[in-house]
Design a protein around this motif. Structure first.
Motif, PDB file in Angstrom:
ATOM      1  N   CYS A 191      26.119  31.489  40.656  1.00  0.00           N
ATOM      2  CA  CYS A 191      27.506  31.709  40.213  1.00  0.00           C
ATOM      3  C   CYS A 191      28.525  30.739  40.817  1.00  0.00           C
ATOM      4  O   CYS A 191      28.371  30.483  42.260  1.00  0.00           O
ATOM      5  CB  CYS A 191      27.996  32.972  40.243  1.00  0.00           C
ATOM      6  SG  CYS A 191      29.583  33.225  39.557  1.00  0.00           S
ATOM      7  N   PHE A 192      29.604  29.820  40.353  1.00  0.00           N
ATOM      8  CA  PHE A 192      30.332  29.070  41.131  1.00  0.00           C
ATOM      9  C   PHE A 192      31.707  29.936  41.068  1.00  0.00           C
ATOM     10  O   PHE A 192      32.041  30.536  39.874  1.00  0.00           O
ATOM     11  CB  PHE A 192      30.601  27.670  40.218  1.00  0.00           C
ATOM     12  CG  PHE A 192      29.285  26.698  40.525  1.00  0.00           C
ATOM     13  CD1 PHE A 192      28.472  26.921  41.241  1.00  0.00           C
ATOM     14  CD2 PHE A 192      29.670  25.654  39.762  1.00  0.00           C
ATOM     15  CE1 PHE A 192      27.390  26.167  41.291  1.00  0.00           C
ATOM     16  CE2 PHE A 192      28.737  24.692  39.994  1.00  0.00           C
ATOM     17  CZ  PHE A 192      27.357  24.906  40.669  1.00  0.00           C
ATOM     18  N   VAL A 193      32.437  30.079  42.184  1.00  0.00           N
ATOM     19  CA  VAL A 193      33.493  30.539  42.401  1.00  0.00           C
ATOM     20  C   VAL A 193      34.697  30.044  42.519  1.00  0.00           C
ATOM     21  O   VAL A 193      34.624  29.000  43.543  1.00  0.00           O
ATOM     22  CB  VAL A 193      33.433  31.808  43.491  1.00  0.00           C
ATOM     23  CG1 VAL A 193      34.792  32.649  43.847  1.00  0.00           C
ATOM     24  CG2 VAL A 193      32.247  32.667  43.372  1.00  0.00           C
ATOM     25  N   PHE A 194      35.957  30.120  42.007  1.00  0.00           N
ATOM     26  CA  PHE A 194      37.162  29.320  41.930  1.00  0.00           C
ATOM     27  C   PHE A 194      38.242  30.078  42.500  1.00  0.00           C
ATOM     28  O   PHE A 194      38.274  31.350  41.829  1.00  0.00           O
ATOM     29  CB  PHE A 194      37.296  28.477  40.598  1.00  0.00           C
ATOM     30  CG  PHE A 194      36.219  27.642  40.256  1.00  0.00           C
ATOM     31  CD1 PHE A 194      36.202  26.182  40.889  1.00  0.00           C
ATOM     32  CD2 PHE A 194      35.256  28.194  39.479  1.00  0.00           C
ATOM     33  CE1 PHE A 194      35.110  25.382  40.475  1.00  0.00           C
ATOM     34  CE2 PHE A 194      34.132  27.212  39.151  1.00  0.00           C
ATOM     35  CZ  PHE A 194      34.087  26.091  39.579  1.00  0.00           C
ATOM     36  N   GLU A 195      39.161  29.656  42.921  1.00  0.00           N
ATOM     37  CA  GLU A 195      40.469  30.377  43.336  1.00  0.00           C
ATOM     38  C   GLU A 195      41.385  30.563  42.249  1.00  0.00           C
ATOM     39  O   GLU A 195      41.855  31.640  41.886  1.00  0.00           O
ATOM     40  CB  GLU A 195      41.172  29.671  44.445  1.00  0.00           C
ATOM     41  CG  GLU A 195      42.284  30.664  45.030  1.00  0.00           C
ATOM     42  CD  GLU A 195      42.774  29.940  46.369  1.00  0.00           C
ATOM     43  OE1 GLU A 195      43.810  29.994  46.681  1.00  0.00           O
ATOM     44  OE2 GLU A 195      41.800  29.591  47.049  1.00  0.00           O
ATOM     45  N   GLY A 196      41.865  29.696  41.426  1.00  0.00           N
ATOM     46  CA  GLY A 196      42.678  29.587  40.270  1.00  0.00           C
ATOM     47  C   GLY A 196      41.865  29.108  39.161  1.00  0.00           C
ATOM     48  O   GLY A 196      40.920  28.276  38.912  1.00  0.00           O
ATOM     49  N   LYS A 233      37.230  42.376  44.465  1.00  0.00           N
ATOM     50  CA  LYS A 233      36.936  42.935  43.370  1.00  0.00           C
ATOM     51  C   LYS A 233      35.322  42.191  42.943  1.00  0.00           C
ATOM     52  O   LYS A 233      34.984  42.497  42.000  1.00  0.00           O
ATOM     53  CB  LYS A 233      37.921  42.739  42.366  1.00  0.00           C
ATOM     54  CG  LYS A 233      39.049  43.555  42.330  1.00  0.00           C
ATOM     55  CD  LYS A 233      40.178  43.104  41.256  1.00  0.00           C
ATOM     56  CE  LYS A 233      41.388  43.779  41.502  1.00  0.00           C
ATOM     57  NZ  LYS A 233      42.325  43.348  40.211  1.00  0.00           N
ATOM     58  N   THR A 234      35.114  41.356  43.751  1.00  0.00           N
ATOM     59  CA  THR A 234      34.054  40.573  43.367  1.00  0.00           C
ATOM     60  C   THR A 234      32.790  40.592  43.747  1.00  0.00           C
ATOM     61  O   THR A 234      31.426  40.386  43.257  1.00  0.00           O
ATOM     62  CB  THR A 234      34.126  38.960  43.655  1.00  0.00           C
ATOM     63  OG1 THR A 234      34.348  38.832  45.235  1.00  0.00           O
ATOM     64  CG2 THR A 234      35.686  38.403  43.198  1.00  0.00           C
ATOM     65  N   ALA A 235      32.488  41.599  44.949  1.00  0.00           N
ATOM     66  CA  ALA A 235      31.202  41.499  45.667  1.00  0.00           C
ATOM     67  C   ALA A 235      30.135  42.216  44.793  1.00  0.00           C
ATOM     68  O   ALA A 235      29.123  41.572  44.867  1.00  0.00           O
ATOM     69  CB  ALA A 235      31.437  42.420  46.981  1.00  0.00           C
ATOM     70  N   LYS A 236      30.393  43.222  43.949  1.00  0.00           N
ATOM     71  CA  LYS A 236      29.214  43.694  43.058  1.00  0.00           C
ATOM     72  C   LYS A 236      28.921  42.635  42.122  1.00  0.00           C
ATOM     73  O   LYS A 236      27.784  42.734  41.931  1.00  0.00           O
ATOM     74  CB  LYS A 236      29.851  45.248  42.723  1.00  0.00           C
ATOM     75  CG  LYS A 236      28.838  45.941  41.873  1.00  0.00           C
ATOM     76  CD  LYS A 236      29.613  47.092  41.237  1.00  0.00           C
ATOM     77  CE  LYS A 236      28.399  48.032  40.397  1.00  0.00           C
ATOM     78  NZ  LYS A 236      29.072  49.330  40.031  1.00  0.00           N
ATOM     79  N   ARG A 237      29.852  42.124  41.419  1.00  0.00           N
ATOM     80  CA  ARG A 237      29.453  41.224  40.668  1.00  0.00           C
ATOM     81  C   ARG A 237      28.743  40.017  41.249  1.00  0.00           C
ATOM     82  O   ARG A 237      27.726  39.563  40.447  1.00  0.00           O
ATOM     83  CB  ARG A 237      30.636  40.657  39.826  1.00  0.00           C
ATOM     84  CG  ARG A 237      31.440  41.660  38.794  1.00  0.00           C
ATOM     85  CD  ARG A 237      32.757  41.146  38.385  1.00  0.00           C
ATOM     86  NE  ARG A 237      33.063  42.050  37.306  1.00  0.00           N
ATOM     87  CZ  ARG A 237      32.817  42.035  36.019  1.00  0.00           C
ATOM     88  NH1 ARG A 237      31.977  41.063  35.525  1.00  0.00           N
ATOM     89  NH2 ARG A 237      33.457  42.719  35.152  1.00  0.00           N
ATOM     90  N   LEU A 238      29.170  39.487  42.251  1.00  0.00           N
ATOM     91  CA  LEU A 238      28.385  38.272  42.705  1.00  0.00           C
ATOM     92  C   LEU A 238      27.136  38.748  43.378  1.00  0.00           C
ATOM     93  O   LEU A 238      26.173  37.732  43.854  1.00  0.00           O
ATOM     94  CB  LEU A 238      29.335  37.580  43.933  1.00  0.00           C
ATOM     95  CG  LEU A 238      30.803  36.843  43.110  1.00  0.00           C
ATOM     96  CD1 LEU A 238      31.227  36.559  44.154  1.00  0.00           C
ATOM     97  CD2 LEU A 238      30.050  35.825  42.073  1.00  0.00           C
ATOM     98  N   SER A 243      22.584  32.686  44.490  1.00  0.00           N
ATOM     99  CA  SER A 243      23.450  31.657  45.187  1.00  0.00           C
ATOM    100  C   SER A 243      24.673  31.785  44.675  1.00  0.00           C
ATOM    101  O   SER A 243      24.869  31.913  43.454  1.00  0.00           O
ATOM    102  CB  SER A 243      23.006  30.190  44.848  1.00  0.00           C
ATOM    103  OG  SER A 243      23.869  29.095  45.392  1.00  0.00           O
ATOM    104  N   VAL A 244      25.847  31.824  45.483  1.00  0.00           N
ATOM    105  CA  VAL A 244      27.372  32.004  45.208  1.00  0.00           C
ATOM    106  C   VAL A 244      27.939  30.815  45.858  1.00  0.00           C
ATOM    107  O   VAL A 244      27.860  30.690  47.121  1.00  0.00           O
ATOM    108  CB  VAL A 244      27.884  33.242  45.537  1.00  0.00           C
ATOM    109  CG1 VAL A 244      29.567  33.030  45.257  1.00  0.00           C
ATOM    110  CG2 VAL A 244      27.322  34.381  45.002  1.00  0.00           C
ATOM    111  N   GLN A 245      28.351  29.748  45.120  1.00  0.00           N
ATOM    112  CA  GLN A 245      28.980  28.348  45.793  1.00  0.00           C
ATOM    113  C   GLN A 245      30.427  28.656  45.467  1.00  0.00           C
ATOM    114  O   GLN A 245      30.982  28.861  44.495  1.00  0.00           O
ATOM    115  CB  GLN A 245      28.469  27.462  44.811  1.00  0.00           C
ATOM    116  CG  GLN A 245      26.890  27.254  45.126  1.00  0.00           C
ATOM    117  CD  GLN A 245      26.328  25.934  44.502  1.00  0.00           C
ATOM    118  OE1 GLN A 245      27.203  24.840  44.535  1.00  0.00           O
ATOM    119  NE2 GLN A 245      25.157  25.912  44.131  1.00  0.00           N
ATOM    120  N   CYS A 246      31.288  28.614  46.594  1.00  0.00           N
ATOM    121  CA  CYS A 246      32.814  28.808  46.639  1.00  0.00           C
ATOM    122  C   CYS A 246      33.531  27.582  46.716  1.00  0.00           C
ATOM    123  O   CYS A 246      33.334  26.812  47.532  1.00  0.00           O
ATOM    124  CB  CYS A 246      33.120  29.829  47.741  1.00  0.00           C
ATOM    125  SG  CYS A 246      32.377  31.315  48.025  1.00  0.00           S
TER     126      CYS A 246
END
Length: 306
Positions: A191-196, A233-238, A243-246
């Motif tokens: 999962c790719f994580v973005f700020e906005g 709000k994201t920890a459970k989903r992620l 792999s979680v790429q920020c």
């Protein structure tokens, strides 16, 4: 919360809660890109000692109530208090009224959700170097009324049914504010994580530029915070991903959000901001890359060796 409690909220904390971060500091003064309009050079000042703000671009300033009047297009104090409470930083103790809230007359009304076609919004996306067709796959054109006036902007949906809204002169949201999560029925391993959402659209545009065949969302899952204050709000989903790429901003808020997530999820979290070292965020990097490519194409068309 009464109006005196509201006025005690630090402006910098409130701005952080709605996704605004200072870009410069001069002693007790913090400088921001204005939350009231689109700009490239910070001209919105917060004096942390006086807890007052001033926007040099529009010649307006004042306390948190004066700011909320412009942010939420309303002079209804009860409505403004409700909006500030809803976005108040988690560190602030908020006691919501037990009585049923009255629907404000100045809330968003007659909301229309349409495909993006308005020339002003298309121009805005192009100025941000965003691929318009890519944006249309996830964003909508929103039209709504407030205080008897009509407004429109680019709307980015979240998981709670609300929208982040952007246009050349406005940055805000239609409540409820929440994260956005794009995933298949069978989640991918990454999962790719973005700020906005502009960072998310910038990533999708960059990927399309490098490989025009990859135009969809199917390669991996994506999560957009819509504000670093939503990181909790994201920890459970992620936690379901290997792999979680920020792809967060290269500033203190972005780094703190990454460290918080890394602390909760461990080694599965990696910092992908090295892709755009030297740039504030992915959109700034995209615009620089686009200008470089444009200059290269001009040189090529003129027969100049690169």
């Amino acid at each position: 919360m009464n109006i005196n409690d509201i006025k005690q909220i630090k402006l910098q904390d409130f701005l952080a809660a709605i996704g605004c971060k200072p870009v410069k500091q001069y002693g007790v003064n913090l400088m921001y890109l204005s939350p009231l309009r689109a700009e490239k050079h910070a001209s919105f000042k917060v004096n942390t000692e006086l807890n007052k703000w001033y926007d040099f671009g529009i010649g307006r300033g004042g306390n948190i109530i004066a700011l909320a009047e412009l942010l939420y297009n309303s002079s209804d104090v009860s409505y403004l208090i409700h909006q500030i409470e809803r976005n108040a930083p988690s560190s602030v103790s908020v006691s919501l009224p037990t009585t049923k809230p009255i629907t404000p007359q100045n809330s968003f009304e007659h909301l229309q959700v349409l495909p993006i076609t308005h020339p002003a919004l298309i121009k805005y996306l192009e100025e941000r170097c965003i691929d318009v067709e890519m944006a249309r796959t996830v964003c909508k054109e929103l039209h709504f009324d407030t205080r008897g006036k009509h407004y429109f902007g680019i709307g980015f949906p979240n998981i709670a049914g609300g929208y982040e809204i952007r246009n050349p002169f406005f940055k805000g949201c239609i409540a409820p504010k929440d994260i956005s999560h794009f995933y298949a029925e069978e989640p991918k391993k990454v999962c790719f994580v973005f700020e906005g959402f502009m960072d998310f659209l910038s990533f999708m545009t960059l990927r399309k530029l490098k490989n025009p065949q990859q135009t969809g969302l199917s390669l991996q899952d994506y999560l957009v915070l819509n504000s670093v204050t939503n990181i909790h709000k994201t920890a459970k989903r992620l936690s379901r991903y290997d792999s979680v790429q920020c792809f967060l901003d290269n500033d203190n808020a972005g780094r703190n959000a990454y460290l918080q997530l890394s602390k909760e999820l461990g080694k599965s979290v990696t910092d992908a901001s090295t892709l755009y070292n030297g740039f504030k965020d992915l959109n700034e990097y995209l615009c620089a890359e686009s200008k470089h490519s444009e200059r290269a194409e001009i040189k090529k068309s003129k027969g100049i060796k690169l």
